[in-house]
Enzyme design. Structure first.
Site, PDB file in Angstrom:
ATOM      1  N   HIS A   1       0.835  -1.211   0.000  1.00  0.00           N
ATOM      2  CA  HIS A   1       0.000   0.000   0.000  1.00  0.00           C
ATOM      3  C   HIS A   1       0.872   1.265   0.000  1.00  0.00           C
ATOM      4  O   HIS A   1       0.458   2.302  -0.507  1.00  0.00           O
ATOM      5  CB  HIS A   1      -0.974  -0.018   1.179  1.00  0.00           C
ATOM      6  CG  HIS A   1      -2.238   0.737   0.867  1.00  0.00           C
ATOM      7  ND1 HIS A   1      -2.961   0.545  -0.294  1.00  0.00           N
ATOM      8  CD2 HIS A   1      -2.889   1.713   1.539  1.00  0.00           C
ATOM      9  CE1 HIS A   1      -3.997   1.363  -0.312  1.00  0.00           C
ATOM     10  NE2 HIS A   1      -3.980   2.091   0.784  1.00  0.00           N
TER      11      HIS A   1
ATOM     12  N   GLU B   1      -4.970  11.460   4.377  1.00  0.00           N
ATOM     13  CA  GLU B   1      -4.692  10.093   3.971  1.00  0.00           C
ATOM     14  C   GLU B   1      -3.217   9.927   3.593  1.00  0.00           C
ATOM     15  O   GLU B   1      -2.622   8.874   3.812  1.00  0.00           O
ATOM     16  CB  GLU B   1      -5.593   9.702   2.802  1.00  0.00           C
ATOM     17  CG  GLU B   1      -5.735   8.199   2.682  1.00  0.00           C
ATOM     18  CD  GLU B   1      -6.729   7.801   1.620  1.00  0.00           C
ATOM     19  OE1 GLU B   1      -6.789   8.493   0.589  1.00  0.00           O
ATOM     20  OE2 GLU B   1      -7.431   6.807   1.817  1.00  0.00           O
TER      21      GLU B   1
HETATM   22 FE1  SF4 Z   1      -5.871   3.524  -3.606  1.00  0.00          FE
HETATM   23 FE2  SF4 Z   1      -7.099   5.345  -2.099  1.00  0.00          FE
HETATM   24 FE3  SF4 Z   1      -5.178   3.857  -1.010  1.00  0.00          FE
HETATM   25 FE4  SF4 Z   1      -4.582   5.699  -2.871  1.00  0.00          FE
HETATM   26  S1  SF4 Z   1      -5.380   6.080  -0.855  1.00  0.00           S
HETATM   27  S2  SF4 Z   1      -3.779   3.634  -2.753  1.00  0.00           S
HETATM   28  S3  SF4 Z   1      -6.380   5.608  -4.180  1.00  0.00           S
HETATM   29  S4  SF4 Z   1      -7.149   3.132  -1.834  1.00  0.00           S
HETATM   30 FE    FE Z   2      -5.586   4.916   1.584  1.00  0.00          FE
END
Ligand code: SF4
Ligand code: FE
Length: 481
Positions: free
Chosen positions: A291, A446
């Site tokens: 990830h 994020e």
């Molecule tokens: Fe995929 Fe969203 Fe994670 Fe980026 S943040 S890797 S778009 S799931």
């Molecule tokens: Fe994410």
């Protein structure tokens, strides 16, 4: 060919789920204005996979079935696959300017593929075949799968089995011949509601005595006992207003869900780890590694759009030729491409696991994500600099379109010849959206916490750093024994 059209995907997620938002149960979530943009985003993945132009990036040949599948369900079979994954994520970031949600399950599957094989080798279990059968269904039906890792964790100074509430970490509470029953909650679940299935993993390395927490399994996202609570995002209720311009990115958006597992039954053939504590840490690390690689693609794509918006607003403001503006755009590109370089580098130096699948380079994937915890903030800062203060002082769309005062706002918001004030309005709102509105969740927070908070990467970097070898280089040069 097992490729769903976007419309087929949409139909397939119209199922009863136990979802709450603003304290109320949500029926037909697919029609909810706050949720719809996140569904549009996933539909874009299905749409691009149908187009010849993007086939090479968006699809792959399954090594399990030989069929052409959506790349999001692929188990990497080469370095080229690892690179294409990152390129595909950049493409989708460019097309949607937000989190497109489908990578988590993709990364989970690639981590589980090798971990299940290694568990079988050590314990004579049958997890690998089980997982392969489960995943063949996913590939054949082109299902969207989420990956669920983060527990609520209770008191962080205590281990899972020391918590006053033992459900602070998801765990097995019952077991019989048919399967297991689990209880707990997983937070920050990107795209859980839009997914058909989810694969649950432990959140940390599990120690002896904590075996009930070393559990991984697949589950339908609307299984009995699962409750979903929709996560709020900054300015989300703008999506419920009459106009759409104040939303900024009015087409696409991400989605984060709080998922509660209240005595959820998991049948045996969907269990991929049960008590093998020794492999819990490996599963966490491999998933996190995949990830962290992902972020070198998706955030770069969103960065491309933000840089584009900053360049466009400079053009609309008449400042695009100023040397300091051009230099700031160069800096944004430099930072963004540095992130991409990390995503491509950790893919290029990938390697083959004994199970046969390919994995990214762990050190570089962690360096990638560590940079992602910083650079998007600087890119966002520069975008705000270029956009000017209007991104947080603009009147509403209703005022902008008001019969009484709208013409005055248009008059005073007009800039260069031939530039419509409404276009400028759109771009300003778009930058607001990406830097401090709904999309800032995807682009900023994020970037900070997704795939692990900054410290988790630093731990992995310190483990991989091999300082002894670096010291040896010095000794060799200086003839020190
Ligand atoms: Fe995929 Fe969203 Fe994670 Fe980026 S943040 S890797 S778009 S799931
Ligand atoms: Fe994410």
């Amino acid at each position: 060919m097992p490729l769903k059209t976007p419309e087929e995907y949409l139909e397939s997620i119209k199922r009863p789920v136990n979802l709450y938002m603003f304290g109320e149960k949500v029926k037909e979530f697919w029609n909810h204005p706050i949720i719809k943009p996140s569904i549009n985003t996933v539909m874009k993945i299905y749409e691009l996979a149908q187009l010849d132009e993007y086939k090479d990036l968006m699809t792959a040949k399954s090594h399990l079935t030989g069929e052409t599948i959506n790349r999001f369900t692929h188990i990497h079979q080469s370095i080229d696959d690892l690179i294409k994954k990152v390129q595909m994520q950049r493409l989708l970031g460019q097309k949607t300017a937000c989190c497109f949600q489908r990578c988590v399950g993709f990364d989970t599957a690639n981590a589980l593929y090798s971990v299940t094989s290694e568990m079988d080798k050590k314990y004579g279990t049958d997890y690998h075949n089980r997982f392969k059968n489960y995943w063949i269904e996913v590939q054949n039906q082109d299902l969207m799968v989420d990956g669920a890792m983060t527990d609520t964790k209770g008191d962080r100074s205590k281990r899972p089995n020391q918590q006053s509430d033992l459900d602070a970490y998801l765990h097995i509470v019952e077991e019989n011949d048919e399967g297991i029953v689990v209880r707990g909650a997983k937070v920050h679940q990107t795209g859980f509601l839009n997914s058909h299935r989810a694969i649950i993993m432990p959140t940390l390395t599990i120690r002896p005595g904590e075996e009930e927490y070393a559990v991984s399994f697949g589950i339908d996202t609307n299984a009995k006992g699962i409750t979903l609570v929709y996560g709020r995002q900054s300015c989300d209720t703008r999506k419920m207003e009459k106009g759409k311009l104040d939303i900024g990115n009015f087409k696409y958006g991400g989605q984060e869900i709080f998922v509660i597992f209240d005595n959820v039954f998991v049948p045996k053939d969907q269990i991929f780890m049960k008590g093998e504590i020794e492999f819990s840490g490996e599963l966490v690390n491999r998933f996190a590694g995949f990830h962290r690689q992902s972020y070198g693609g998706c955030k770069v794509g969103v960065g491309d759009v933000l840089i584009g918006a900053a360049a466009l607003i400079s053009e609309y403001n008449g400042t695009e030729r100023a040397s300091h503006i051009r230099d700031k755009l160069v800096e944004m590109v430099h930072l963004n491409e540095t992130l991409y370089s990390c995503g491509i580098a950790c893919s290029s130096l990938g390697f083959q696991r004994e199970a046969g699948n390919y994995e990214m380079d762990m050190l570089l994937a962690n360096v990638c994500k560590q940079n992602v915890t910083r650079f998007p903030y600087e890119i966002g800062r520069l975008a705000e600099d270029l956009a000017g203060g209007l991104i947080c002082t603009l009147p509403s769309e209703a005022d902008f379109k008001s019969e009484e005062i709208g013409h005055l706002i248009s008059k005073y918001l007009s800039t260069c010849e031939g530039i419509g004030p409404d276009d400028r309005y759109k771009v300003l709102r778009f930058i607001e959206n990406l830097t401090m509105g709904v999309a800032s969740v995807s682009y900023r927070t994020e970037s900070m916490h997704g795939a692990g908070s900054p410290m988790t990467q630093r731990i992995m970097i310190s483990r991989q750093a091999n300082l002894e070898e670096k010291k040896k280089h010095v000794k060799n040069i200086l003839d020190i024994d």
